[in-house]
Structure formats: C-alpha cells, structure tokens
Design a protein around this motif. Structure first.
Motif, PDB file in Angstrom:
ATOM      1  N   ARG A  79       0.806  -1.224   0.000  1.00 28.85           N
ATOM      2  CA  ARG A  79       0.000   0.000   0.000  1.00 28.85           C
ATOM      3  C   ARG A  79       0.839   1.273   0.000  1.00 28.85           C
ATOM      4  NH1 ARG A  79      -2.999  -2.948   4.048  1.00 28.85           N
ATOM      5  NH2 ARG A  79      -1.914  -1.719   5.633  1.00 28.85           N
ATOM      6  N   SER A  80       2.145   1.159   0.173  1.00 32.81           N
ATOM      7  CA  SER A  80       3.013   2.331   0.302  1.00 32.81           C
ATOM      8  C   SER A  80       3.298   2.959  -1.060  1.00 32.81           C
ATOM      9  CB  SER A  80       4.325   1.930   0.970  1.00 32.81           C
ATOM     10  OG  SER A  80       4.110   1.465   2.290  1.00 32.81           O
ATOM     11  N   PRO A  81       3.659   4.248  -1.083  1.00 33.31           N
ATOM     12  CA  PRO A  81       4.035   4.891  -2.348  1.00 33.31           C
ATOM     13  C   PRO A  81       5.254   4.205  -2.961  1.00 33.31           C
ATOM     14  CG  PRO A  81       3.672   6.523  -0.614  1.00 33.31           C
ATOM     15  CD  PRO A  81       3.697   5.182   0.057  1.00 33.31           C
ATOM     16  N   ALA A  82       5.234   4.078  -4.276  1.00 33.72           N
ATOM     17  CA  ALA A  82       6.338   3.405  -4.979  1.00 33.72           C
ATOM     18  C   ALA A  82       7.399   4.425  -5.366  1.00 33.72           C
ATOM     19  CB  ALA A  82       5.807   2.680  -6.210  1.00 33.72           C
ATOM     20  N   ASP A  83       7.934   5.112  -4.358  1.00 40.91           N
ATOM     21  CA  ASP A  83       8.905   6.176  -4.623  1.00 40.91           C
ATOM     22  C   ASP A  83      10.305   5.844  -4.127  1.00 40.91           C
ATOM     23  OD1 ASP A  83       8.567   6.336  -1.887  1.00 40.91           O
ATOM     24  OD2 ASP A  83       7.714   8.351  -1.867  1.00 40.91           O
ATOM     25  N   GLY A  84      10.492   4.604  -3.645  1.00 46.27           N
ATOM     26  CA  GLY A  84      11.808   4.190  -3.178  1.00 46.27           C
ATOM     27  C   GLY A  84      12.108   4.556  -1.747  1.00 46.27           C
ATOM     28  N   HIS A  85      11.159   5.196  -1.065  1.00 49.46           N
ATOM     29  CA  HIS A  85      11.396   5.570   0.334  1.00 49.46           C
ATOM     30  C   HIS A  85      10.769   4.588   1.323  1.00 49.46           C
ATOM     31  CE1 HIS A  85      12.291   9.417  -1.699  1.00 49.46           C
ATOM     32  NE2 HIS A  85      13.222   9.485  -0.761  1.00 49.46           N
ATOM     33  N   THR A  86      10.048   3.591   0.805  1.00 48.16           N
ATOM     34  CA  THR A  86       9.562   2.477   1.628  1.00 48.16           C
ATOM     35  C   THR A  86       9.887   1.187   0.898  1.00 48.16           C
ATOM     36  OG1 THR A  86       7.724   3.797   2.511  1.00 48.16           O
ATOM     37  CG2 THR A  86       7.604   1.408   2.762  1.00 48.16           C
ATOM     38  N   ILE A  87      10.691   0.346   1.534  1.00 45.97           N
ATOM     39  CA  ILE A  87      11.057  -0.949   0.972  1.00 45.97           C
ATOM     40  C   ILE A  87      10.797  -2.011   2.036  1.00 45.97           C
ATOM     41  CG2 ILE A  87      12.751  -0.011  -0.655  1.00 45.97           C
ATOM     42  CD1 ILE A  87      14.958  -0.727   1.302  1.00 45.97           C
ATOM     43  N   GLY A  88      10.900  -3.261   1.661  1.00 50.96           N
ATOM     44  CA  GLY A  88      10.639  -4.321   2.619  1.00 50.96           C
ATOM     45  C   GLY A  88      11.613  -5.463   2.496  1.00 50.96           C
ATOM     46  N   LEU A  89      11.854  -6.121   3.606  1.00 51.69           N
ATOM     47  CA  LEU A  89      12.621  -7.361   3.603  1.00 51.69           C
ATOM     48  C   LEU A  89      11.604  -8.497   3.627  1.00 51.69           C
ATOM     49  CD1 LEU A  89      15.594  -8.605   3.936  1.00 51.69           C
ATOM     50  CD2 LEU A  89      14.885  -9.001   6.304  1.00 51.69           C
ATOM     51  N   LEU A  90      11.462  -9.174   2.497  1.00 53.87           N
ATOM     52  CA  LEU A  90      10.573 -10.329   2.418  1.00 53.87           C
ATOM     53  C   LEU A  90      11.390 -11.594   2.636  1.00 53.87           C
ATOM     54  CD1 LEU A  90       8.300  -9.456  -0.652  1.00 53.87           C
ATOM     55  CD2 LEU A  90       7.980  -8.867   1.765  1.00 53.87           C
ATOM     56  N   THR A  91      10.739 -12.612   3.189  1.00 52.92           N
ATOM     57  CA  THR A  91      11.415 -13.879   3.463  1.00 52.92           C
ATOM     58  C   THR A  91      10.634 -15.028   2.829  1.00 52.92           C
ATOM     59  OG1 THR A  91      10.212 -14.415   5.494  1.00 52.92           O
ATOM     60  CG2 THR A  91      12.103 -12.911   5.701  1.00 52.92           C
ATOM     61  N   LYS A 256       4.762  -2.047  -6.052  1.00 47.57           N
ATOM     62  CA  LYS A 256       4.723  -2.080  -7.506  1.00 47.57           C
ATOM     63  C   LYS A 256       4.783  -0.662  -8.077  1.00 47.57           C
ATOM     64  CE  LYS A 256       4.223  -4.184 -11.476  1.00 47.57           C
ATOM     65  NZ  LYS A 256       5.253  -5.136 -11.957  1.00 47.57           N
ATOM     66  N   GLY A 257       5.606  -0.480  -9.114  1.00 50.54           N
ATOM     67  CA  GLY A 257       5.720   0.828  -9.756  1.00 50.54           C
ATOM     68  C   GLY A 257       6.993   1.568  -9.411  1.00 50.54           C
ATOM     69  N   LEU A 258       7.918   0.915  -8.729  1.00 55.71           N
ATOM     70  CA  LEU A 258       9.190   1.547  -8.393  1.00 55.71           C
ATOM     71  C   LEU A 258       9.893   1.966  -9.690  1.00 55.71           C
ATOM     72  CD1 LEU A 258      11.133   2.124  -5.943  1.00 55.71           C
ATOM     73  CD2 LEU A 258      12.252  -0.041  -6.513  1.00 55.71           C
ATOM     74  N   PRO A 259      10.320   3.221  -9.828  1.00 53.74           N
ATOM     75  CA  PRO A 259      11.013   3.631 -11.046  1.00 53.74           C
ATOM     76  C   PRO A 259      12.243   2.755 -11.313  1.00 53.74           C
ATOM     77  CG  PRO A 259      10.417   5.542  -9.736  1.00 53.74           C
ATOM     78  CD  PRO A 259      10.134   4.342  -8.886  1.00 53.74           C
ATOM     79  N   GLU A 260      12.426   2.370 -12.538  1.00 52.58           N
ATOM     80  CA  GLU A 260      13.505   1.444 -12.871  1.00 52.58           C
ATOM     81  C   GLU A 260      14.883   1.946 -12.451  1.00 52.58           C
ATOM     82  OE1 GLU A 260      15.195  -1.234 -16.612  1.00 52.58           O
ATOM     83  OE2 GLU A 260      13.612   0.246 -16.937  1.00 52.58           O
ATOM     84  N   PRO A 261      15.207   3.248 -12.649  1.00 54.55           N
ATOM     85  CA  PRO A 261      16.528   3.711 -12.199  1.00 54.55           C
ATOM     86  C   PRO A 261      16.736   3.541 -10.697  1.00 54.55           C
ATOM     87  CG  PRO A 261      15.553   5.286 -13.721  1.00 54.55           C
ATOM     88  CD  PRO A 261      14.477   4.302 -13.373  1.00 54.55           C
ATOM     89  N   VAL A 262      15.665   3.750  -9.918  1.00 54.05           N
ATOM     90  CA  VAL A 262      15.753   3.560  -8.469  1.00 54.05           C
ATOM     91  C   VAL A 262      15.966   2.086  -8.149  1.00 54.05           C
ATOM     92  CG1 VAL A 262      14.508   3.747  -6.282  1.00 54.05           C
ATOM     93  CG2 VAL A 262      14.366   5.593  -7.953  1.00 54.05           C
ATOM     94  N   ALA A 263      15.214   1.207  -8.818  1.00 49.60           N
ATOM     95  CA  ALA A 263      15.357  -0.226  -8.586  1.00 49.60           C
ATOM     96  C   ALA A 263      16.770  -0.701  -8.912  1.00 49.60           C
ATOM     97  CB  ALA A 263      14.335  -0.993  -9.437  1.00 49.60           C
ATOM     98  N   LEU A 264      17.303  -0.245 -10.022  1.00 56.72           N
ATOM     99  CA  LEU A 264      18.651  -0.664 -10.426  1.00 56.72           C
ATOM    100  C   LEU A 264      19.704  -0.153  -9.453  1.00 56.72           C
ATOM    101  CD1 LEU A 264      18.396  -0.180 -14.297  1.00 56.72           C
ATOM    102  CD2 LEU A 264      18.481  -2.342 -13.036  1.00 56.72           C
ATOM    103  N   ARG A 265      19.540   1.093  -9.011  1.00 51.36           N
ATOM    104  CA  ARG A 265      20.510   1.646  -8.058  1.00 51.36           C
ATOM    105  C   ARG A 265      20.441   0.911  -6.730  1.00 51.36           C
ATOM    106  NH1 ARG A 265      20.840   7.802  -5.631  1.00 51.36           N
ATOM    107  NH2 ARG A 265      22.848   7.566  -4.584  1.00 51.36           N
ATOM    108  N   LEU A 266      19.228   0.627  -6.287  1.00 55.53           N
ATOM    109  CA  LEU A 266      19.073  -0.073  -5.013  1.00 55.53           C
ATOM    110  C   LEU A 266      19.639  -1.484  -5.102  1.00 55.53           C
ATOM    111  CD1 LEU A 266      18.012   0.012  -2.153  1.00 55.53           C
ATOM    112  CD2 LEU A 266      15.730  -0.559  -3.020  1.00 55.53           C
TER     113      LEU A 266
END
Length: 322
Positions: A79-91, A256-266
């Motif tokens: 439910r969080s904004p897909a702006d790269g400022h909220t991420i999660g550790l999934l297991t 869902k919707g994280l900008p690709e440049p942010v995803a690649l950098r992360l």
C-alpha cells in the motif's frame, strides 16, 4: 497557442521529473519486515540497513510489523508509495503465506517490485543425541514402520519449517506427525525434553546443542551441505531422494511501480553491501547460507516459483492453517 503551450509542457515534463529522480533518496528510507524484534529477519534487516543507508546518504529506519506470518508487513508495503522511500525485507514466509492464500489483501507477486535477493539458506532435520535414528534413512525407516507415531516439531503451523517436514513426508512416502511450537527455541526445548522425535529448524539456532552433544543433525534441506556443518549430508544424499531441495530466503522488495533507475541503483547498493567481506562473514554466521544478490529481475520469477512449489506441497498433504 494553447496547443503549442501544451506541446512545450509535455516536452518539458521529463526535464522536470529528472532532478527529483536524481535526488532519490531525499529523506530517510523505511525498511519494513514482518517478524518480531530480535528474530532472524529483524537482525538481518538491521545488519544490512545501516550500510545501505550509508551508501545512499540517508538513514534506513527498520520497522518491525509482526503478525500473520509476515502478511501485515507485506500488506503495508504493497500500500506504500512506490517512490523508493519504503522498501521491505521479504522472506520465505512470504511465499508460504501466499501458497495458503487465506485472507490476503494483496497480490503476493503483482503488487511488488522485487529488487534484490540477499540470502538463501537451509533448514536442518535434527534428533536428540540418544535417538535410535542414527541417520535420516533410519528416521525414515522408523516412520514407515510406525505410520503417524513418529513426530516432528516446527516453529509453527504454516511455517516454512513445517512445510519442509511435510515435503519430506511426501518425498519419502512417510507420515510423520507434525507438532507445532511457538518458534525455533520452543521447539528445540521440546525436542530436548523428548516431546517430539525430530525437529526441523535452522542450523545456526541448533548449533550450540550440536556442539554440546545433546542434538544430532541428520540432514540439511538444501542442495548443498552446510558451511557450519560440512559433515552433515543433504536430504537428497541421506535419504536417497534425488532433487530434494527446500531452502528459505530473504530479499528486498518495494511497492509495484518503483522507477527502474531507483530499482537498479538499489539493487547495485544491496549487492555491494552484502559482498563486502566482513558483511559476508556476518551474514554467514547469521544464516549459514548463500549470500548472493543475483541479477536485477531474478527475484520475481524465483518468488513465483516458490509460491507454486509450496502450494503443491500444501495441496498434496492436505495442510490446513489453524
């Protein structure tokens, strides 16, 4: 004139967006996980969160949202904004919960962008040192001779530990009875007290008891042997079950919707952080597994395959969440 202004505005829009994207992150990053403070997921999140933040020039704030097998945190992440400022550790629990598909308020695959794997690690099947099962083949033979009377403990109904035991039941054609406990520590205590015949747990958690000579490891659930217990065979080796492999895992995801440049950098930052030699040693000590970020795009099909694998086990064994 209006058409000309609109066209100029559309041409300028990417130029306006680029500085904002280039500035990411411009505030602290929240890293959610779905388990209690002090557990493996919490320790792992805190271990990698600090250097990730240092690499990005912002602090990473760890938020533990335990409950529902990790689903409370997963729902919040989705439910969080897909702006790269909220991420999660999934297991691995994310895939198990998805496989049960009970009461989910999110799509376990399509509501997330999967950024990077972090670790994959195995479980161990253990017995008390005085058990008549000297090896896994012996435990399987006991279970075949006494259907439903040999028991195995786990960290709870619907846990990955539980499903590993059920996967062994299915693969070996046996009927060990599952006994759930509230966590690995409680299950190990029960094993030591003779309440269960065997236990599915983590190698790191049980290692002190192995070294003390009170617990014997029969097999590891991965395709390769444990680094901490190199003399312990895999399930495939120990019970002549070719192809048996049941590890768990942890990785970084975003809404869902994280900008690709942010995803690649992360992804690049995570890979750099976990491959630093001192960090690799600490992760090895924590999970006794494979430390590998993989390639961008690897995690999504992996998670989907994990969900399908566990759903098959659940349906074959007729497992119900209680």
């Amino acid at each position: 004139m209006l058409t000309r202004r609109l066209a100029l505005g559309l041409m300028a829009a990417p130029l306006i967006a680029r500085p904002a994207l280039a500035a990411w992150p411009d505030r602290p990053i929240r890293l959610l996980h779905g388990f209690a403070p002090g557990g493996t997921a919490d320790i792992l999140a805190r271990l990698i969160g600090t250097p990730i933040g240092e690499s990005l020039g912002q602090s990473v704030v760890i938020e533990s949202r335990p409950g529902a097998g990790g689903n409370i945190a997963s729902a919040a992440l989705a439910r969080s904004p897909a702006d790269g400022h909220t991420i999660g550790l999934l297991t691995g629990g994310h895939a198990v919960s998805a496989a049960f598909a009970q009461g989910l308020t999110f799509d376990p695959v399509n509501d997330f962008d999967f950024v990077s794997m972090v670790v994959r690690y195995a479980f161990v099947i253990v017995v008390r040192a005085d058990s008549p099962a000297r090896d896994l083949a012996g435990l399987v033979a006991m279970a075949k001779a006494q259907p439903g009377r040999i028991t195995f403990g786990s960290a709870g109904v619907g846990s990955t530990h539980h499903l590993v035991g059920e996967m062994l039941n299915a693969a070996a054609g046996i009927q060990m009875q599952h006994v759930p406990y509230r966590g690995d520590a409680a299950g190990t205590t029960a094993l030591l007290g003779g309440e269960v015949s065997a236990m599915v747990t983590t190698s790191v958690g049980v290692l002190p008891h192995v070294r003390a000579g009170t617990v014997r490891c029969l097999a590891v659930s991965a395709a390769t042997r444990s680094k901490l217990l190199p003399d312990v065979p895999t399930v495939a080796e120990a019970a002549n079950l070719p192809g048996f492999e049941a590890p768990t895992w942890a990785g970084i995801a975003a809404p869902k919707g994280l900008p690709e440049p942010v995803a690649l950098r992360l992804h690049q930052v995570v890979a750099t952080v976990i491959n630093e030699p001192a960090m690799r040693r600490r992760l090895d000590d924590l999970v006794d597994g494979e430390v590998d970020a993989g390639r961008p795009g690897d995690m999504r099909p992996f998670v989907a395959a994990e969900i399908a694998r566990w759903r098959s086990v659940i349906q074959r064994q007729g497992i119900q969440m209680q």
